[in-house]
Structure formats: C-alpha cells, structure tokens
Design a protein around this motif. Structure first.
Motif, PDB file in Angstrom:
ATOM      1  N   MET A 152      71.270  35.970   7.186  1.00 33.70           N
ATOM      2  CA  MET A 152      70.110  35.646   7.993  1.00 33.70           C
ATOM      3  C   MET A 152      70.594  35.125   9.343  1.00 33.70           C
ATOM      4  SD  MET A 152      67.657  32.389   6.986  1.00 33.70           S
ATOM      5  CE  MET A 152      66.172  33.287   6.698  1.00 33.70           C
ATOM      6  N   THR A 153      69.802  35.335  10.365  1.00 31.18           N
ATOM      7  CA  THR A 153      70.146  34.871  11.709  1.00 31.18           C
ATOM      8  C   THR A 153      69.023  33.985  12.246  1.00 31.18           C
ATOM      9  OG1 THR A 153      69.098  36.700  12.905  1.00 31.18           O
ATOM     10  CG2 THR A 153      71.382  37.041  12.140  1.00 31.18           C
ATOM     11  N   VAL A 154      69.255  33.372  13.376  1.00 30.68           N
ATOM     12  CA  VAL A 154      68.214  32.558  14.015  1.00 30.68           C
ATOM     13  C   VAL A 154      66.980  33.415  14.304  1.00 30.68           C
ATOM     14  CG1 VAL A 154      67.633  31.261  16.101  1.00 30.68           C
ATOM     15  CG2 VAL A 154      69.802  30.839  14.949  1.00 30.68           C
ATOM     16  N   ALA A 155      67.183  34.686  14.627  1.00 33.44           N
ATOM     17  CA  ALA A 155      66.058  35.590  14.910  1.00 33.44           C
ATOM     18  C   ALA A 155      65.170  35.794  13.691  1.00 33.44           C
ATOM     19  CB  ALA A 155      66.579  36.933  15.411  1.00 33.44           C
ATOM     20  N   ASP A 156      65.692  35.548  12.476  1.00 36.28           N
ATOM     21  CA  ASP A 156      64.934  35.739  11.237  1.00 36.28           C
ATOM     22  C   ASP A 156      64.160  34.494  10.812  1.00 36.28           C
ATOM     23  OD1 ASP A 156      66.005  38.357  10.886  1.00 36.28           O
ATOM     24  OD2 ASP A 156      67.835  37.465  10.052  1.00 36.28           O
TER      25      ASP A 156
ATOM     26  N   LEU B 259      64.035  26.698  14.674  1.00 34.73           N
ATOM     27  CA  LEU B 259      63.214  27.560  15.509  1.00 34.73           C
ATOM     28  C   LEU B 259      61.910  26.823  15.770  1.00 34.73           C
ATOM     29  CD1 LEU B 259      62.730  30.227  16.957  1.00 34.73           C
ATOM     30  CD2 LEU B 259      61.746  31.099  14.837  1.00 34.73           C
ATOM     31  N   ILE B 260      61.672  26.483  17.020  1.00 30.30           N
ATOM     32  CA  ILE B 260      60.468  25.729  17.393  1.00 30.30           C
ATOM     33  C   ILE B 260      59.269  26.670  17.521  1.00 30.30           C
ATOM     34  CG2 ILE B 260      59.417  24.228  19.147  1.00 30.30           C
ATOM     35  CD1 ILE B 260      61.706  22.925  17.625  1.00 30.30           C
ATOM     36  N   ALA B 261      59.446  27.752  18.285  1.00 25.46           N
ATOM     37  CA  ALA B 261      58.330  28.675  18.522  1.00 25.46           C
ATOM     38  C   ALA B 261      58.854  29.989  19.073  1.00 25.46           C
ATOM     39  CB  ALA B 261      57.350  28.064  19.517  1.00 25.46           C
TER      40      ALA B 261
ATOM     41  N   LEU C 220      62.596  32.880  22.310  1.00 19.01           N
ATOM     42  CA  LEU C 220      62.515  31.961  21.192  1.00 19.01           C
ATOM     43  C   LEU C 220      62.895  30.575  21.703  1.00 19.01           C
ATOM     44  CD1 LEU C 220      63.389  34.846  19.995  1.00 19.01           C
ATOM     45  CD2 LEU C 220      63.955  33.553  17.982  1.00 19.01           C
ATOM     46  N   ALA C 221      62.188  29.568  21.259  1.00 20.21           N
ATOM     47  CA  ALA C 221      62.537  28.182  21.586  1.00 20.21           C
ATOM     48  C   ALA C 221      63.273  27.620  20.375  1.00 20.21           C
ATOM     49  CB  ALA C 221      61.285  27.357  21.875  1.00 20.21           C
TER      50      ALA C 221
ATOM     51  N   ARG D 143      69.701  17.734  20.188  1.00 22.22           N
ATOM     52  CA  ARG D 143      68.526  17.134  20.850  1.00 22.22           C
ATOM     53  C   ARG D 143      67.996  17.974  21.996  1.00 22.22           C
ATOM     54  NH1 ARG D 143      70.580  10.893  21.166  1.00 22.22           N
ATOM     55  NH2 ARG D 143      71.179  10.786  18.978  1.00 22.22           N
ATOM     56  N   ARG D 144      68.496  19.196  22.137  1.00 20.38           N
ATOM     57  CA  ARG D 144      68.070  20.057  23.251  1.00 20.38           C
ATOM     58  C   ARG D 144      67.222  21.211  22.750  1.00 20.38           C
ATOM     59  NH1 ARG D 144      73.220  22.199  25.825  1.00 20.38           N
ATOM     60  NH2 ARG D 144      73.826  22.296  23.665  1.00 20.38           N
ATOM     61  N   ILE D 145      66.335  21.688  23.605  1.00 19.54           N
ATOM     62  CA  ILE D 145      65.553  22.887  23.320  1.00 19.54           C
ATOM     63  C   ILE D 145      66.111  23.987  24.227  1.00 19.54           C
ATOM     64  CG2 ILE D 145      63.289  23.949  23.326  1.00 19.54           C
ATOM     65  CD1 ILE D 145      62.834  21.681  21.609  1.00 19.54           C
ATOM     66  N   ILE D 146      66.439  25.123  23.614  1.00 15.60           N
ATOM     67  CA  ILE D 146      67.061  26.227  24.334  1.00 15.60           C
ATOM     68  C   ILE D 146      66.184  27.463  24.184  1.00 15.60           C
ATOM     69  CG2 ILE D 146      69.095  27.727  24.401  1.00 15.60           C
ATOM     70  CD1 ILE D 146      70.615  25.235  23.205  1.00 15.60           C
ATOM     71  N   ALA D 147      65.937  28.167  25.278  1.00 11.95           N
ATOM     72  CA  ALA D 147      65.215  29.441  25.244  1.00 11.95           C
ATOM     73  C   ALA D 147      66.240  30.549  25.031  1.00 11.95           C
ATOM     74  CB  ALA D 147      64.458  29.659  26.545  1.00 11.95           C
ATOM     75  N   MET D 148      65.959  31.431  24.067  1.00 12.09           N
ATOM     76  CA  MET D 148      66.900  32.498  23.729  1.00 12.09           C
ATOM     77  C   MET D 148      66.169  33.827  23.608  1.00 12.09           C
ATOM     78  SD  MET D 148      69.018  30.775  20.613  1.00 12.09           S
ATOM     79  CE  MET D 148      70.473  31.758  20.911  1.00 12.09           C
ATOM     80  N   ARG D 149      66.886  34.900  23.920  1.00 12.52           N
ATOM     81  CA  ARG D 149      66.391  36.252  23.647  1.00 12.52           C
ATOM     82  C   ARG D 149      66.748  36.621  22.217  1.00 12.52           C
ATOM     83  NH1 ARG D 149      69.140  37.532  28.921  1.00 12.52           N
ATOM     84  NH2 ARG D 149      70.805  38.055  27.499  1.00 12.52           N
ATOM     85  N   ASP D 150      66.096  37.658  21.703  1.00 10.17           N
ATOM     86  CA  ASP D 150      66.346  38.095  20.323  1.00 10.17           C
ATOM     87  C   ASP D 150      67.801  38.467  20.076  1.00 10.17           C
ATOM     88  OD1 ASP D 150      64.232  37.803  18.597  1.00 10.17           O
ATOM     89  OD2 ASP D 150      63.410  39.796  18.925  1.00 10.17           O
ATOM     90  N   ASP D 151      68.452  39.144  21.036  1.00 12.66           N
ATOM     91  CA  ASP D 151      69.841  39.556  20.820  1.00 12.66           C
ATOM     92  C   ASP D 151      70.774  38.350  20.719  1.00 12.66           C
ATOM     93  OD1 ASP D 151      69.488  39.055  23.591  1.00 12.66           O
ATOM     94  OD2 ASP D 151      71.163  40.364  24.107  1.00 12.66           O
TER      95      ASP D 151
END
Length: 77
Positions: free
Chosen positions: A1-5, A40-42, A51-52, A57-65
């Motif tokens: 499983m990955t963060v994207a899942d 995964l926040i949202a 993806l947030a 303690r940080r929130i990071i915006a990421m793309r699916d890849d």
C-alpha cells in the motif's frame, strides 16, 4: 500500500521510498524516511489532487505520483 491508497484521516508508517533517484531524493529532502508516521488529511477537489499529508507536525501537498512512491503500512487503533 502507498500513501496514495490511504483514506482521508488514515494513519500509516513509511516502510520504503520507491521512486526514481530524483524523486526519491526530493521526498527525502522534504523529510520522508522509513519509520515516519504519516496521515492523509484530505484530497483536493480536482481529480483528488493534490493530497494533503501530515508528516510529523507539517502538512505537505503532494501529487499522486509522489504519494505512490511512499510505501506504507496502515496503523490501526
């Protein structure tokens, strides 16, 4: 499983960073490494991106890849 899942609100632990060398280096520079807790926040409104993700303690915006390069195990409870 990955963060994207992951589902929104779900917690996990990073097992590995599996990507091409450039993307792996970028993710490690951001701070992702084995053993880190993530959540995964949202998901964004347009196709579920960005993806947030909470890392420590940080929130990071990421793309699916990028999220798909982070192999995780879900933490239950």
């Amino acid at each position: 499983m990955t963060v994207a899942d992951l589902l929104a609100g779900q917690h996990a632990r990073v097992l590995a960073v599996q990507a091409n060398p450039a993307l792996e280096a970028k993710l490690r520079e951001i701070g992702f490494c084995e053993g880190d807790g993530v959540q995964l926040i949202a998901r964004g409104p347009l196709g579920g991106q960005p993806l947030a993700v909470r890392l420590n303690r940080r929130i990071i915006a990421m793309r699916d890849d990028e999220a798909a390069a982070l192999v995780v195990e879900a933490i239950h409870g």
